[in-house]
Design an enzyme around this catalytic site. Structure first.
Site, PDB file in Angstrom:
ATOM      1  N   GLU A 264     -12.292  19.064  15.827  1.00  0.00           N
ATOM      2  CA  GLU A 264     -12.572  20.492  15.983  1.00  0.00           C
ATOM      3  C   GLU A 264     -13.670  20.984  15.032  1.00  0.00           C
ATOM      4  O   GLU A 264     -14.586  21.695  15.466  1.00  0.00           O
ATOM      5  CB  GLU A 264     -11.282  21.307  15.815  1.00  0.00           C
ATOM      6  CG  GLU A 264     -10.359  21.129  17.018  1.00  0.00           C
ATOM      7  CD  GLU A 264      -8.912  21.543  16.769  1.00  0.00           C
ATOM      8  OE1 GLU A 264      -8.650  22.182  15.726  1.00  0.00           O
ATOM      9  OE2 GLU A 264      -8.055  21.222  17.604  1.00  0.00           O
TER      10      GLU A 264
ATOM     11  N   LYS B 279       1.392  21.651  20.798  1.00  0.00           N
ATOM     12  CA  LYS B 279       0.450  20.788  20.084  1.00  0.00           C
ATOM     13  C   LYS B 279       1.036  20.251  18.774  1.00  0.00           C
ATOM     14  O   LYS B 279       0.719  19.145  18.339  1.00  0.00           O
ATOM     15  CB  LYS B 279      -0.832  21.576  19.788  1.00  0.00           C
ATOM     16  CG  LYS B 279      -1.944  20.784  19.139  1.00  0.00           C
ATOM     17  CD  LYS B 279      -3.188  21.636  19.066  1.00  0.00           C
ATOM     18  CE  LYS B 279      -4.347  20.969  18.371  1.00  0.00           C
ATOM     19  NZ  LYS B 279      -5.534  21.850  18.371  1.00  0.00           N
TER      20      LYS B 279
ATOM     21  N   ASP C  72     -10.967  23.005  24.289  1.00  0.00           N
ATOM     22  CA  ASP C  72     -10.266  23.224  23.023  1.00  0.00           C
ATOM     23  C   ASP C  72      -8.802  23.389  23.388  1.00  0.00           C
ATOM     24  O   ASP C  72      -8.398  24.417  23.922  1.00  0.00           O
ATOM     25  CB  ASP C  72     -10.822  24.483  22.339  1.00  0.00           C
ATOM     26  CG  ASP C  72     -10.003  24.901  21.118  1.00  0.00           C
ATOM     27  OD1 ASP C  72      -9.072  24.159  20.724  1.00  0.00           O
ATOM     28  OD2 ASP C  72     -10.292  25.975  20.555  1.00  0.00           O
TER      29      ASP C  72
ATOM     30  N   ASP D 234     -10.603  26.908   9.299  1.00  0.00           N
ATOM     31  CA  ASP D 234     -10.009  27.187  10.617  1.00  0.00           C
ATOM     32  C   ASP D 234      -8.606  27.761  10.470  1.00  0.00           C
ATOM     33  O   ASP D 234      -7.660  27.044  10.150  1.00  0.00           O
ATOM     34  CB  ASP D 234      -9.989  25.884  11.446  1.00  0.00           C
ATOM     35  CG  ASP D 234      -9.443  26.090  12.863  1.00  0.00           C
ATOM     36  OD1 ASP D 234      -8.867  27.167  13.151  1.00  0.00           O
ATOM     37  OD2 ASP D 234      -9.588  25.160  13.688  1.00  0.00           O
TER      38      ASP D 234
END
Ligand code: ADP
Ligand code: MG
Length: 619
Positions: free
Chosen positions: A186, A86, A23, A210
């Site tokens: 994800e 990211k 992850d 999330d």
């Protein structure tokens, strides 16, 4: 840790390589694997903890430091400490320019290419290079903890990542020395961690909420036959736990009557306050009051005040959920399961709000900041072939087709087609009176079948004898959700039919798929040249054959000179064919065509007039 098996061919022991799940988060990254008890487990490199903060610090020499140690430099050396990289992956400067103020390091615009670069020290780094530093650290930790080389991984990305962001993630993996077997969404990974989608007979609609450090996203997924489909996503890439921390900092600044303008200049103190705020927030997930000090600044916060501070942000996430439902054309009642992901869903208020919105208790048994990595490990295990009971086939990894004239690959189902799927094409014979047709099924991306993987071969027998080009043979490919390909050939005029079943994925590893894809790219240019030559050749051969047959059959319509000249043209074409020169073949074929066209017309005229005569006799 790793599996040892015996290679029956050589009789030697061979160690099966472990595939890890990663992850690669905005705030934290983790690596997980399937332990010997067959359970997914986050890798804990002694004493270093499970979560690796996605922070990279560069010292004066340009050496990179990743994780908790790098996080310390957020206070002492913010300009050379890169976090949230990211957000920049696969992005252009234009995409992020308006957010420069949220980064303490320098993002720059490169005139030559539109992708962003980051300045640290006197060097410039791409987001891919920075992400690779994080991945290298994860790889090293996994190798250290598992005591075995780790070269292959599954990496997760948000469902909303576009192609260039996914590609950038893959590139980062490669740069870190990892063979990235698959990029997985994800929310899909999180669902897998809860066992959702592992039962091929299960049909479910899932909402994955999330809330991480700096980003929020909600995805609505449907699972059917073990196939995950993203129905909709929504969210805000600048909303997360960091915002909660910031609200707390503002609250303390007001309570302590601090000079905000002066504070803004003191990035060190600001960072300390931010870290303290995060500490308070985390503490309030399990207690009702936080009370500490930084120097003479009182950092006090109770649960109720905290919830009031974050309420507007949480409301915003619920709005996104509403929008995601609208986009997927579903109502709350049609959602079967809700999965919580991201460290910020540990906040009881967030959990309660999500539960209230969806009207059901969300899954929260697995640590929300580990659940994605654990699911990635499960996906890795499936790819490693350790769970033969599960088939996570969502698209065909390679094109499926048949061999046509000259050994060319004719694609019927293209790569990346969603399964189940079906497609078909019509073919004919190339020789007069042909009664059999060989059908060879191949898989791969190369233009020549000999470079692809042969799956099966069968004969369609009993085609009634007809002139070349007259039979109509339909070839149909049906690929079902279990990955079984049914190939059916049927000659339409006579109805003769033949059918076989093939399992294209049988014995096909992701490695092989990847290698085949890479080969197809490397050879694309020479493949095209070869295909053109083969096509020219088949066309030329067919023409020479027809012209010879024409003279045999209809010689009586032509003068001796015309016959001789036609033969010369045929001969010239055959010589070009023998030399395998594409342009010359095409030129000679054209010349032969041009020369014989008037003859063909002459024969046609005669045929037509005799047909008319025939008609008149009939009357
Ligand atoms: P990302 O997916 O963005 O990498 P994570 O899922 O690791 O992020 O979540 C990080 C966020 O979770 C941070 O904002 C962190 O402060 C928050 N967080 C971690 N633990 C807790 C907790 N116990 N209570 C509330 N928030 C927490
Ligand atoms: Mg995350």
């Amino acid at each position: 840790m790793a599996k040892i098996s015996i290679n029956l061919a050589t009789g030697s022991l061979q160690q099966e390589e472990i595939i890890v799940g990663i992850d690669l988060g905005t705030t934290n990254s983790l690596v997980a694997f399937i332990n010997p008890d067959k359970n997914p487990q986050v890798i804990n490199d002694t004493g270093k903890g499970l979560l690796v903060p996605s922070v990279v610090h560069f010292n004066a020499k340009g050496d990179a430091l990743v994780g908790n140690e790098a996080k310390e430099f957020l206070i002492t050396d913010p300009a050379n400490t890169i976090f949230s990289v990211k957000r920049l992956l696969g992005r252009s400067y234009k995409d992020v320019a308006s957010h420069q103020d949220t980064f303490s390091y320098k993002i720059i615009d490169d005139e030559n290419d539109s992708l962003v670069k980051i300045k640290a020290g006197d060097k410039f780094y791409t987001p891919i290079e920075l992400s690779a530093e994080i991945l290298k650290e994860l790889k090293a930790r996994a190798e250290h903890a598992l005591k075995t080389p780790v070269n292959r991984a599954v990496i997760t990305v948000p469902a909303y990542f576009n192609d260039s962001q996914r590609q950038a993630t893959r590139d980062a993996g490669r740069l870190a020395g990892l063979d990235v077997l698959r990029i997985v969404n994800e929310p899909t990974a999180a669902s897998l961690a809860y066992g959702l989608g592992l039962d091929p007979n299960q049909q479910k609609t899932i909402a994955v909420y999330d809330l991480g450090g700096g980003t929020f996203d909600v995805s609505v997924l449907s699972i059917q036959n073990g196939i995950f489909e993203v129905l909709s996503t929504n969210g805000n890439t600048f909303l997360g736990g960091d915002d909660f921390d910031r609200s707390i900092v503002h609250y303390w600044i007001e309570k302590n009557k601090l000079d905000a303008a002066a504070l803004a200049q003191d990035s060190g103190l600001m960072q300390s306050l931010r870290l303290k705020a995060e500490e308070a927030k985390k503490a309030l997930s399990s207690q009702n009051l936080f009370n500490e000090q930084i120097g003479d600044i009182w950092c006090t916060l109770d649960k109720q005040t905290f919830e009031a501070l974050i309420a507007p942000k949480v409301a915003e996430t619920l709005n996104s959920c509403k929008q995601a439902l609208t986009d997927s054309k579903l109502t709350v009642a049609e959602i079967d399961e809700v999965v919580l992901v991201g460290g910020s869903t540990r906040t009881p208020y967030v959990k309660a709000q999500v539960a209230e919105f969806f009207g059901r208790t969300p899954h929260d048994q697995i640590n929300p900041d580990e659940v994605v990595a654990l699911g990635a490990a499960i996906q890795a295990d499936i790819l490693a072939g350790n769970r033969s009971d599960i088939l996570l086939l969502d698209v065909t990894p390679l094109s499926l087709g048949i061999e046509t004239m000259g050994g060319l690959m004719d694609v019927i189902i293209p790569r990346n087609a969603k399964v189940p799927t079906k497609a078909g094409r019509q073919y004919t014979t190339s020789i007069d009176g042909q009664v059999n047709m060989k059908i060879s099924v191949f898989q791969g991306e190369r233009d020549l079948v000999q470079e692809n993987r042969k799956l099966a071969e069968f004969d369609l027998k009993g085609i009634p004898a007809m002139p070349a080009g007259l039979p109509k043979v339909d070839i149909n490919f049906m690929l079902n959700a279990d990955g079984i390909l049914t190939v059916q050939a049927i000659e339409l005029r006579s109805g003769v039919k033949q059918e076989i079943d093939i399992t294209p994925s049988y014995g096909l590893s992701d490695d092989t798929v990847e290698k085949m894809l890479i080969d197809s790219i490397t050879h694309a240019k020479s493949d095209v040249a070869q295909r053109m030559l083969i096509e020219a050749r088949s066309e030329g051969e067919q023409l020479a054959y027809t012209a010879e047959r024409f003279i045999e059959k209809h010689g009586s319509f032509l003068t001796a000179e015309e016959i001789a000249d036609t033969k010369t043209h045929i001969e010239a074409l055959k010589q070009a064919l023998a030399k395998a020169e594409k342009d010359e073949i095409l030129k000679k074929a054209d010349e032969l065509n041009e020369f014989t066209r008037p003859f063909a017309e002459r024969v046609m005229d005669v045929a037509v007039s005799s047909a008319m005569k025939g008609k008149s006799i009939d009357k």
